[in-house]
Design an enzyme around this catalytic site. Structure first.
Site, PDB file in Angstrom:
ATOM      1  N   HIS A 461       0.836  -1.201   0.000  1.00 54.79           N
ATOM      2  CA  HIS A 461       0.000   0.000   0.000  1.00 54.79           C
ATOM      3  C   HIS A 461       0.880   1.263   0.000  1.00 54.79           C
ATOM      4  O   HIS A 461       0.734   2.141  -0.857  1.00 54.79           O
ATOM      5  CB  HIS A 461      -0.915  -0.021   1.232  1.00 54.79           C
ATOM      6  N   GLU A 462       1.804   1.325   0.942  1.00 58.91           N
ATOM      7  CA  GLU A 462       2.650   2.521   1.034  1.00 58.91           C
ATOM      8  C   GLU A 462       3.556   2.644  -0.186  1.00 58.91           C
ATOM      9  O   GLU A 462       3.836   3.743  -0.652  1.00 58.91           O
ATOM     10  CB  GLU A 462       3.486   2.500   2.324  1.00 58.91           C
ATOM     11  N   HIS A 465       1.664   4.426  -2.847  1.00 57.85           N
ATOM     12  CA  HIS A 465       1.739   5.886  -2.670  1.00 57.85           C
ATOM     13  C   HIS A 465       3.103   6.389  -3.164  1.00 57.85           C
ATOM     14  O   HIS A 465       3.208   7.425  -3.802  1.00 57.85           O
ATOM     15  CB  HIS A 465       1.606   6.252  -1.192  1.00 57.85           C
ATOM     16  N   HIS A 468       3.318   6.785  -6.837  1.00 60.15           N
ATOM     17  CA  HIS A 468       2.589   7.995  -7.252  1.00 60.15           C
ATOM     18  C   HIS A 468       3.503   9.221  -7.127  1.00 60.15           C
ATOM     19  O   HIS A 468       3.527  10.092  -7.992  1.00 60.15           O
ATOM     20  CB  HIS A 468       1.359   8.150  -6.350  1.00 60.15           C
TER      21      HIS A 468
HETATM   22 ZN    ZN Z   1      -2.954   5.223   2.003  1.00 55.70          ZN
END
Ligand code: ZN
Length: 677
Positions: A461-462, A465, A468
């Site tokens: 998940h991290e 990010h 991105h």
């Molecule tokens: Zn998040």
């Protein structure tokens, strides 16, 4: 004094930064910025190149100086560091308020938009549009009286929101529960019991004394075999800071909530929005109040039958009607019975080095990049590692720090944050740098850190990010990477990338048993996969209850009838609740996300972004989840664009159509037959 914060290039000199450097550095940078802003705001003939680019540069520099401060405060916290950090917060907030309420600057942006708008590129136009929007949302265009009132309302709101939090905290801290009979403790873990025994001892009492902190509350309602004990905790927890329950009327948030809703509505009306929900949507991907309500109601209609079936099955398993304080306990028991694989057991299969190697391999395969470690970079702790990203042709793209494991004085949770933002301006260029922070159980005697599968999902998940932030190709800092991305779209890349933590091929590559080196066996893998959609219906309905309640109290507020908090909650429950909730439950009184935090009229964002992520991932499933072409299109349309374009346009470009809620339902294993497109 040679202040390391004032020389933040190429990377922060973390080991040299001392608390006493912080306030002087920030005062100096802010004073310089103010002087520059004042000059720029009165430029005779403002242009993008002469006014906005220099402002972008100021923004970049300020973030670069402040970022290591906020970061250190979170990962190696100390009293002096916290004091210096807090001393800077009002300085920063004042600087930002003055900037967004500056009329000369607002006029300069307007002039540039009118004169140059047509010739500028997409990212440049976004920079201007975002700035003009933020000026307006800060009340720049109001007459003096209304402007003053807007400021007062915002100030009062920040105080009330903080009061809301304090009441919850005080109510939580004030309650303890004394247990005299050891039989009451059956099912609770040893550590918790031992803590409670010590607490009783300190208070010179027999038996055990329990507190109401989150881990204790969760442990009691999921593990305690004693129903009376579960009930006592449930009641204390769900009536905190309200007029009901064991602390009735003390720290009661009822008037605070009423005032928060009244002032939010007034702020929205001052800016000519019909209500606060509309005001909040001005910076979001969702376009209108009805669109959000329909989205939530559609999901609720689709998920309700699944939730009802899950709940009926749970009651059959328990052999009785369940009360609110029984649900967690029987859910846990059913899960243990159904899935023989436990998170603790999975640790042996996920050593951190192996997981990282498999994670990087996955990203390299998808996005045609290379990731390698670089030593000798100054860090804040010896555990921290530094990695660089390169393109296939070995062009540098960006880099990131990884601080993976828990230690004292490090804030809990996991997050990605910006260390350096990407820029390519006339004044110079910079490549993005990120912090990836997690709190995994540290390495043990003779073995590296071992992750549960939940941890693995968190890391993916991290890292999503991080992609991105790092794969951005936008040149202007205010809309590069995660900057300027709508709140309800920012979780798209992270939730998207979580899917790879569940992919069989990836699981094979990230797992290696501590003794045998074998990857996760097929039977454990399928057990693990099955846990993913366990009680997805019930969980979805619970999130929807929060989201609908939050959105409605903000969208339907009328000054003449007040907040209707209890009535709205009852209406929402009536529509979407599957598991029981007693009439005296006052969960809203401690719902800090929306009353104290940034999720006001925004709780729906969780589900909203989940739909985007699930639907985007289906595009990959259609072509093969490692398809380079699909991944490249995902980078070109979404990942690389940061906040430089409308998130719906970006999604439509990638997917060829608007997002479809059925993708999320399919991912949860919920039949989506009832949803109209
Ligand atoms: Zn998040």
């Amino acid at each position: 004094m040679n202040n390391p914060l004032l020389h933040p290039e190429p990377l922060p000199a973390f080991p040299n930064i001392r608390p006493e450097h912080i306030e002087p550095a920030m005062r100096e940078v802010l004073a310089e910025s103010r002087a520059q802003v004042e000059k720029l705001a009165t430029t005779a003939t403002p242009t993008f190149a002469t006014v906005i680019e220099p402002l972008e540069e100021l923004h970049h520099h300020l973030t670069r100086v402040w970022s290591p401060v906020g970061h250190l405060n979170a990962v190696v916290n100390s009293e002096p560091l916290r004091a210096s950090y807090n001393a800077c917060l009002p300085l920063l907030s004042e600087y930002h308020t003055d900037l967004t309420q500056s009329e000369p600057l607002y006029r300069a942006y307007q002039t540039i938009a009118e004169r140059e708008g047509a010739q500028l590129g997409v990212a440049q136009r976004s920079v201007i549009e975002h700035a003009l929007r933020d000026f307006r949302l800060a009340g720049v265009g109001l007459d003096e009286e209304r402007k003053q009132r807007f400021k007062t309302v915002m100030l009062e709101l920040s105080q009330l929101q903080s009061k809301f939090d304090e009441n919850v905290l005080d109510a939580t801290n004030a309650w303890t529960h004394h247990v005299a009979d050891a039989g009451e403790l059956r099912g609770l873990n040893e550590q918790l019991i031992e803590q409670a025994r010590r607490r009783a001892h300190e208070q010179r009492r027999e038996g055990w004394v329990f507190t109401l902190d989150q881990p204790t509350y969760t442990a009691v309602v999921t593990d305690a075999e004693s129903e009376p004990l579960r009930r006592v905790f449930y009641e204390a927890w769900s009536t905190r800071a309200s007029e009901r329950g064991p602390m009735a009327g003390k720290w009661d948030n009822s008037p605070v909530m009423e005032n928060i809703l009244r002032l939010r509505h007034e702020a929205a009306r001052l800016l000519d929005f019909s209500n606060y929900a509309e005001y909040a949507l001005a910076t979001r991907m969702a376009r209108s109040v009805p669109e959000v309500l329909e989205f939530l109601q559609d999901l609720a209609r689709a998920a309700k039958p699944a939730a009802e079936a899950e709940f009926a099955e749970l009651e059959t398993f328990a052999g009785r009607k369940l009360n609110a304080w029984d649900v967690g306990f029987y859910t846990e028991a059913l899960q243990r019975k159904r899935f023989s694989v436990s998170q603790e057991e999975l640790r042996r299969y996920f050593p951190l080095p192996r997981v990282l190697a498999g994670l990087f391999e996955t990203a390299e395969r998808l996005f045609g990049i290379r990731i390698h470690e670089r030593g000798g970079v100054p860090v804040w702790h010896s555990d921290v590692r530094f990695f660089e990203l390169e393109s296939a042709s070995r062009q540098p793209i960006g880099s990131f720090y990884l601080d993976a494991c828990a230690r004292p004085h490090k804030r809990s949770g996991a997050w990605m944050d910006e260390c350096v933002g990407r820029k390519r301006l006339h004044s110079g260029s910079a490549l993005p740098v990120a912090y990836l922070v997690c709190n995994f159980l540290p390495a043990g005697e003779g073995h590296p850190a071992q992750l549960t599968h939940d941890d693995v999902v968190t890391l993916f998940h991290e890292f999503g990010h991080g992609l991105h932030h790092l794969l951005t190709r936008v040149d202007y800092p205010s809309v590069a990477g995660i900057n300027g991305v709508a709140w309800d779209a920012v979780e798209l890349p992270s939730q998207f990338f979580e899917n790879y933590a569940w992919n069989p091929e990836v699981l094979k590559r990230i797992s290696s048993h501590a003794e045998t080196g074998e990857p996760l066996p097929a039977d454990m893998q399928s057990q693990l996969m099955a846990t993913r959609s366990f009680h997805a219906g019930l969980q979805t309905m619970r999130q929807l209850e929060f989201a609908l309640f939050d959105f409605r109290i903000h969208a339907q507020y009328r000054p003449e009838r007040g907040g209707r908090i209890a009535e709205t909650l009852a209406e929402v429950r009536n529509e979407v609740s599957v598991a029981p909730a007693p009439e005296w439950n006052r969960f809203a009184h401690s719902f800090g996300h929306i009353f104290a935090g940034g999720y006001a009229a925004g709780y729906y964002s969780y589900k909203w972004a989940e739909v985007l992520a699930a639907d985007a991932f289906e595009a990959f499933e259609e072509t093969g989840v490692f398809h380079r072409g699909t991944a490249q299109r995902f980078v070109d349309s979404i990942l690389s664009r940061g906040g430089s374009r409308d998130p719906l346009d970006a999604f439509v470009e990638f997917r060829g159509r608007k997002p479809d809620v059925r993708a999320l339902l399919r991912q949860h294993g919920i039949d989506s037959g009832e949803v109209a497109v």
